[in-house]
Design an enzyme around this catalytic site. Structure first.
Site, short mmCIF file in Angstrom:
data_model
loop_
_atom_site.label_atom_id
_atom_site.label_comp_id
_atom_site.label_asym_id
_atom_site.label_seq_id
_atom_site.Cartn_x
_atom_site.Cartn_y
_atom_site.Cartn_z
N LYS A 51 26.98 33.47 50.81
CA LYS A 51 27.61 33.44 49.48
C LYS A 51 26.91 32.39 48.62
O LYS A 51 26.58 31.30 49.11
CB LYS A 51 29.10 33.11 49.64
CG LYS A 51 29.90 33.17 48.33
CD LYS A 51 31.38 32.92 48.59
CE LYS A 51 32.22 32.97 47.32
NZ LYS A 51 33.65 32.72 47.59
N SER A 111 36.94 36.00 45.71
CA SER A 111 35.70 35.79 44.99
C SER A 111 34.45 36.15 45.79
O SER A 111 33.37 36.29 45.22
CB SER A 111 35.61 34.32 44.56
OG SER A 111 35.56 33.46 45.70
N SER A 161 39.81 34.28 49.21
CA SER A 161 38.50 34.79 48.79
C SER A 161 37.62 35.36 49.90
O SER A 161 36.58 35.93 49.62
CB SER A 161 37.72 33.71 48.04
OG SER A 161 38.26 33.52 46.76
#
Length: 488
Positions: free
Chosen positions: A78, A153, A177
């Site tokens: 990420k 997210s 997330s």
């Protein structure tokens, strides 16, 4: 069967027997990325040359017999987790050209094992969002239906694993997330206990809630990755010293007599009927495996969402104060004086949702409202922690839906922040209490994946994995996303 469709443990078998090389595995994934990435937009950076170099090094390691459980396995990280020499943008204009001079501790651990980094995944800007629509660069699509969101997210990481762009991915979870996008994309996603995995090198959003965790194709892979990424880190003051268990030893099908709590609060207003039915069928599967199902209540969980948005936004307003254009990141070209430079830089660099959270957090911390909002939210946090402690006196794990809905349409909630925030209604309480939680695919509703969330006591990842593995073996979820041309 293509190499890119295999799990970590399947790839390791082939690598160990020298039936394939790490270079072949890496090339298979890079080809897959070229094939599906134009459709799903999961990645912000692809590190092809770096990956091929690391694959050759992994093959050397394997030849010398120095390989471990993750040597030669490709990963996607990420883009809010620092990678030395590789752009780390947080999907924000503020950090569009930022290249960290160091690795996050988790990245360092993976590289030491001989893991191959294929690229960095898209996210909601600074990890603020539940749909990955808040990225400054692109909107990631759900591989199950390209007109729908992958969640957020960490939507880029979840979509990448659902589409077989890597064997596993890392994400961060502040209020859901990892678990919510895992649910919406039909993959396994775990948020470990707060403090179990080092946050050093993770770009801070809300420091008392953030935690790094893995996305994988099955529960076995989740245990393998967890074994590597946990551990005390002196560089992170919230990192905890605990004995490192072997999480793969918990992967057993026997859950006879295990007490599973089902909280009525996780089946309230707003849950889609299809999601409710699929999760209730999953509870029946666990009951048939010999688990004891116990009805429980977590009364204060209904206040988790407002408390979360006050605490997280307050911490974000403090953490994001560092982006002023002075030392790194975006700087305005035209300004009149220092104060104006701060204002213009931040106005240009931050997106709409990030500005909203900073304003909310600053308001909650302001002298006239501190007691009414921030202090009250901290009290609610304690009440929620106490509720979970009481619940765990009656049961060993708690289960429920990960998300109240399946993946929603892109743009559907873009102008309704409250509807967007409600996507995390079942996940935020776990972060507030610092507990571990996993989302595993449990079925489909209208052809879209539904996630089952399993929550455990602090440091009880082993028990969560035990339940998740037993369920996975009994349920045999085998549906694959078709929107990208039938992945796997």
């Amino acid at each position: 069967m293509e190499l890119y469709s295999l799990t970590i443990h399947e790839l390791r078998e082939l690598l160990k027997k020298r039936e394939v090389s790490a270079l072949e595995v890496t090339k298979s994934y890079l080809e897959r990325i070229k094939e599906v990435e134009p459709k799903i937009d999961a990645l912000v950076t692809i590190t092809e040359d770096f990956a091929l170099q690391k694959a050759k090094e992994a093959d050397e390691k394997i030849k010398k017999g120095e390989d471990t459980a993750l040597t030669g396995i490709p990963v996607i990280i990420k883009d809010n987790i620092s990678t030395e020499g590789i752009k780390t943008t947080c999907s924000s204009k503020m950090l569009e050209n930022y290249i960290p001079p160091y690795n996050a501790t988790v990245v360092e651990k993976l590289l030491e094992e001989g893991v191959i980094i294929l690229g960095k995944s898209n996210l909601d800007e600074f990890a603020m969002g539940s749909s990955t629509e808040n990225s400054a660069f692109k909107t990631t699509k759900n591989p199950w239906d390209l007109s729908r969101v992958p969640g957020g997210s960490s939507g880029g990481s979840a979509a990448a694993i659902a589409a077989d762009e890597a064997a596993f991915a890392l994400g961060s979870d502040t209020g859901g997330s990892i678990r919510q996008p895992a649910s919406l994309c039909g993959v396994v996603g775990m948020k470990p206990t707060y403090g179990l995995v080092s946050r050093y090198g993770l770009v801070a959003f809300a420091s008392s809630l953030d935690q790094i965790g893995p996305f994988t194709k099955d529960v076995t892979d989740c245990a393998i990755v967890l074994n590597t990424i946990i551990g005390h880190d002196p560089k992170d003051s919230t990192s905890l010293k605990i004995d490192k268990p072997d999480y793969t030893s918990y992967l057993k099908e026997d859950i006879k007599g295990l007490r599973i709590g089902v909280a009525k609060e996780f089946f309230g207003e707003g849950i889609e009927e299809g999601v409710k039915e699929t999760v209730q069928e999953s509870i029946k599967v666990l009951q048939d495996l010999g688990a004891e199902i116990i009805d429980i209540s977590i009364p204060y969980v209904e206040y988790a969402l407002p408390a979360y948005y006050i605490i997280a936004s307050a911490e974000a307003s403090s953490n994001l104060a560092r982006y002023d254009g002075i030392r790194y990141g975006h700087i305005a070209e035209k300004y009149e004086d220092l104060i104006d430079m701060y204002m213009v830089t931040r106005s240009e660099g931050f997106g709409k949702e990030v500005k909203r959270r900073i304003m909310l957090g600053t308001y909650a911390l302001s002298s006239g409202y501190y007691d009414a909002y921030y202090k009250k939210a901290l009290k609610v946090r304690t009440l929620i922690k106490n509720d979970f402690e009481k619940a765990f006196e009656k049961c060993d794990v708690i289960i429920g839906p990960t998300s109240p809905t399946v993946a929603f349409k892109i743009g559907e909630r873009a102008n309704d922040p409250l509807a967007m925030y409600l996507a995390d209604i079942y996940t935020v309480s776990v972060n507030i209490a610092g507990l571990p939680g996993i989302s595993i695919p449990c079925g489909l509703s209208d052809g879209l994946p539904v996630g089952l969330q399993i929550i455990g006591r602090h440091f009880d990842e082993g028990k969560i994995l035990n339940v998740a593995y037993a369920f996975e073996q009994a349920n045999k979820f085998s549906a694959k996303p078709q929107a990208i041309g039938g992945a796997r």
